[in-house]
Design a protein around this motif. Structure first.
Motif, PDB file in Angstrom:
ATOM      1  N   GLN A 156       0.747  -1.255   0.073  1.00 14.60           N
ATOM      2  CA  GLN A 156      -0.180   0.005   0.064  1.00 14.60           C
ATOM      3  C   GLN A 156       0.877   1.140   0.055  1.00 14.60           C
ATOM      4  N   VAL A 157       0.231   2.321  -0.417  1.00 19.17           N
ATOM      5  CA  VAL A 157       0.715   3.527  -0.063  1.00 19.17           C
ATOM      6  C   VAL A 157       0.498   3.906   1.538  1.00 19.17           C
ATOM      7  N   VAL A 158       1.559   4.376   2.228  1.00 21.68           N
ATOM      8  CA  VAL A 158       1.540   4.614   3.528  1.00 21.68           C
ATOM      9  C   VAL A 158       1.523   6.257   3.973  1.00 21.68           C
ATOM     10  N   THR A 159       1.057   6.463   4.910  1.00 22.52           N
ATOM     11  CA  THR A 159       0.733   7.872   5.429  1.00 22.52           C
ATOM     12  C   THR A 159       2.127   8.077   6.295  1.00 22.52           C
ATOM     13  N   PHE A 160       2.382   9.357   6.591  1.00 21.20           N
ATOM     14  CA  PHE A 160       3.496   9.776   7.254  1.00 21.20           C
ATOM     15  C   PHE A 160       3.468   9.129   8.608  1.00 21.20           C
ATOM     16  N   GLU A 161       2.104   9.171   9.325  1.00 20.62           N
ATOM     17  CA  GLU A 161       2.241   8.606  10.558  1.00 20.62           C
ATOM     18  C   GLU A 161       2.241   7.134  10.614  1.00 20.62           C
ATOM     19  N   GLU A 162       1.945   6.426   9.894  1.00 23.06           N
ATOM     20  CA  GLU A 162       2.208   5.204   9.542  1.00 23.06           C
ATOM     21  C   GLU A 162       3.865   4.764   9.484  1.00 23.06           C
ATOM     22  N   VAL A 163       4.429   5.758   8.812  1.00 23.09           N
ATOM     23  CA  VAL A 163       6.054   5.545   8.504  1.00 23.09           C
ATOM     24  C   VAL A 163       6.606   5.668  10.071  1.00 23.09           C
ATOM     25  N   ILE A 164       6.137   6.686  10.862  1.00 19.02           N
ATOM     26  CA  ILE A 164       6.819   7.275  12.272  1.00 19.02           C
ATOM     27  C   ILE A 164       6.496   5.933  13.006  1.00 19.02           C
ATOM     28  N   ASP A 165       5.264   5.387  13.038  1.00 22.82           N
ATOM     29  CA  ASP A 165       5.112   4.220  13.948  1.00 22.82           C
ATOM     30  C   ASP A 165       5.990   3.123  13.640  1.00 22.82           C
ATOM     31  N   PHE A 166       5.879   2.994  12.208  1.00 24.47           N
ATOM     32  CA  PHE A 166       6.777   1.897  11.915  1.00 24.47           C
ATOM     33  C   PHE A 166       8.316   1.950  12.105  1.00 24.47           C
ATOM     34  N   VAL A 167       8.826   3.038  12.108  1.00 22.99           N
ATOM     35  CA  VAL A 167      10.218   3.156  12.464  1.00 22.99           C
ATOM     36  C   VAL A 167      10.400   3.021  13.894  1.00 22.99           C
ATOM     37  N   ALA A 168       9.554   3.581  14.653  1.00 22.45           N
ATOM     38  CA  ALA A 168       9.545   3.531  16.209  1.00 22.45           C
ATOM     39  C   ALA A 168       9.660   2.179  16.623  1.00 22.45           C
ATOM     40  N   ALA A 169       8.778   1.382  15.930  1.00 18.47           N
ATOM     41  CA  ALA A 169       8.722  -0.047  16.395  1.00 18.47           C
ATOM     42  C   ALA A 169       9.768  -0.814  15.900  1.00 18.47           C
ATOM     43  N   GLN A 170      10.445  -0.665  14.784  1.00 17.09           N
ATOM     44  CA  GLN A 170      11.689  -1.143  14.291  1.00 17.09           C
ATOM     45  C   GLN A 170      12.986  -0.767  15.157  1.00 17.09           C
ATOM     46  N   SER A 171      12.825   0.592  15.496  1.00 18.39           N
ATOM     47  CA  SER A 171      13.859   1.077  16.326  1.00 18.39           C
ATOM     48  C   SER A 171      13.905   0.064  17.753  1.00 18.39           C
ATOM     49  N   ALA A 172      12.682  -0.065  18.352  1.00 18.58           N
ATOM     50  CA  ALA A 172      12.742  -0.621  19.632  1.00 18.58           C
ATOM     51  C   ALA A 172      13.017  -2.014  19.413  1.00 18.58           C
ATOM     52  N   THR A 173      12.771  -2.931  18.421  1.00 25.10           N
ATOM     53  CA  THR A 173      12.864  -4.376  18.105  1.00 25.10           C
ATOM     54  C   THR A 173      14.408  -4.531  17.867  1.00 25.10           C
ATOM     55  N   ILE A 174      15.127  -3.442  16.991  1.00 24.71           N
ATOM     56  CA  ILE A 174      16.514  -3.779  16.755  1.00 24.71           C
ATOM     57  C   ILE A 174      17.745  -3.148  17.808  1.00 24.71           C
ATOM     58  N   GLY A 175      16.952  -2.295  18.584  1.00 22.34           N
ATOM     59  CA  GLY A 175      17.858  -1.700  19.646  1.00 22.34           C
ATOM     60  C   GLY A 175      18.862  -0.586  19.296  1.00 22.34           C
ATOM     61  N   ARG A 176      18.498   0.315  18.036  1.00 23.30           N
ATOM     62  CA  ARG A 176      19.306   1.318  17.685  1.00 23.30           C
ATOM     63  C   ARG A 176      18.206   2.399  17.088  1.00 23.30           C
ATOM     64  N   VAL A 177      18.362   3.604  17.297  1.00 22.15           N
ATOM     65  CA  VAL A 177      17.691   4.614  16.960  1.00 22.15           C
ATOM     66  C   VAL A 177      17.769   4.810  15.521  1.00 22.15           C
TER      67      VAL A 177
END
Length: 375
Positions: A156-177
């Motif tokens: 899908q096309v994604v919203t900016f808010e979806e991108v932010i939430d995805f990156v935040a979750a990825q950061s928490a998962t892999i342990g780096r900002v």
């Protein structure tokens, strides 16, 4: 202006500390992208995600970029008809979605000029978010990127808010900002269409804990929007502003619309760079403005632009390296044909530019960028 902002290590480390302390919704501890001691290394910006390998501006492209070690991922931002910011490289939809194959939207085909470029097709501001979500992403240059094209129709096309939430979750998962480097696209066009980007963009940054804390670099080819953001966001130490420029006598779209005379060529002079430093932290020219191509397609001597930018107190972050022979200087091409993927050549070209002392660079293939930085 840049003096009040933190160094790269401090920039990410400060964001890490505050994010870990306050982002209660994130699982785990956020760690800096470069936790080891030593001099700052250049930042690797994932251009539209890992766009050499997955359809651009999809969660798949961003996920691949993060897995491959990108420091920042880039969502270019445009507005839907109902005022939602979505990640697309431009307002024109035909090259990166399957809209042309959707009979229900055939009547919306129009001819429109945006920032001097005329297209006939479909445009994001003629679609609501709900309508846009029915479309699926496709690869822009499938002949050069068959691997990416194999994913056509999946995302899908994604919203900016979806991108932010995805990156935040990825950061928490892999342990780096992981930083964000959003670009405000066609600000003047969208303002004239009654869909101004800036206020909604700032509200979105403020609404998310991650973008209140993690590194964010905001880019634009226009000038007025960056000046506005400097005024509105000046006390935010996790933000930098990036002035993008093209080559030659072309004017920024907002300057042209206002009847001004300023060109990108003038902005790239020592005086122009000093003026940019009054409102921005980063100067971002195309690669060939730093080391141009000679008539034979090989790299010529570097210009003075890198040293001029540093003299003005600006960070230097260039765009864009691509891993196919057709985009690589003749010095580094192999015998695989113009559309062939050339990893070794792309890495070698990036390393040549890194000798100029880049603070960061955009690449369609972050894994290769990480290798180039590693030396």
């Amino acid at each position: 202006m840049t003096g009040r902002y933190l160094s790269r290590r401090g920039f990410i480390a400060a964001a890490t500390k505050t994010a870990a302390a306050t982002a209660a919704g994130l699982a785990g501890t956020l760690l800096p992208a470069a936790a080891t001691a030593g001099p700052a290394r250049p930042l690797v910006f994932a251009h539209r995600g890992a766009s050499a390998l997955r359809p651009e501006h999809t969660l798949a492209a961003y996920a691949k970029a993060i897995a491959d070690g990108a420091d920042f991922i880039e969502p270019d931002l445009v507005s839907t008809k109902d005022g939602v910011l979505v990640a697309r490289h431009e307002a024109f939809l035909a090259e990166t979605t399957d809209v042309a194959k959707r009979p229900e939207f055939a009547s919306r085909r129009v001819r429109r000029t945006i920032d001097g470029d005329t297209h006939e097709g479909w445009f994001v501001d003629d679609f609501t978010l709900a309508e846009l979500k029915t479309l699926r992403a496709i690869e822009r240059i499938p002949v050069s990127r068959p691997e990416s094209a194999s994913y056509d129709g999946m995302f899908q096309v994604v919203t900016f808010e979806e991108v932010i939430d995805f990156v935040a979750a990825q950061s928490a998962t892999i342990g780096r900002v992981i930083g964000l480097v959003p670009e405000l696209k066609h600000s003047t066009y969208f303002a004239r269409a009654g869909l101004p980007l800036e206020e909604r963009f700032m509200a979105t940054l403020a609404a998310h804990e991650y973008t209140r804390r993690a590194p964010v670099e905001i880019q634009s080819f226009e000038v007025a929007n960056l000046r506005l953001l400097r005024e509105k966001l000046d006390k935010r130490t996790n933000l930098r502003l990036m002035q993008l420029v093209g080559i030659g006598p072309v004017k920024p779209s907002d300057v042209a619309a206002a009847g001004g005379s300023l060109t990108y060529a003038e902005m790239a002079t020592p005086a122009g760079l000093r003026e940019i430093a009054r409102y921005a932290d980063v100067f971002s020219p195309p690669t060939r403005a730093l080391i141009p191509l000679a008539k034979d397609g090989r790299l010529a001597a570097p210009t003075s632009l890198a040293s001029d930018a540093r003299a003005a107190g600006l960070r230097l972050e260039t765009w864009t390296f691509r891993p196919e022979n057709r985009f690589i200087a003749a010095d580094f091409r192999d015998g695989g044909g113009e559309h062939a993927r050339n990893e070794a050549g792309s890495i070698a070209e990036m390393r040549r530019y890194l000798e100029l002392g880049l603070d960061g660079f955009f690449t369609d293939d972050p894994a290769l960028g990480v290798k180039a930085v590693a030396g």
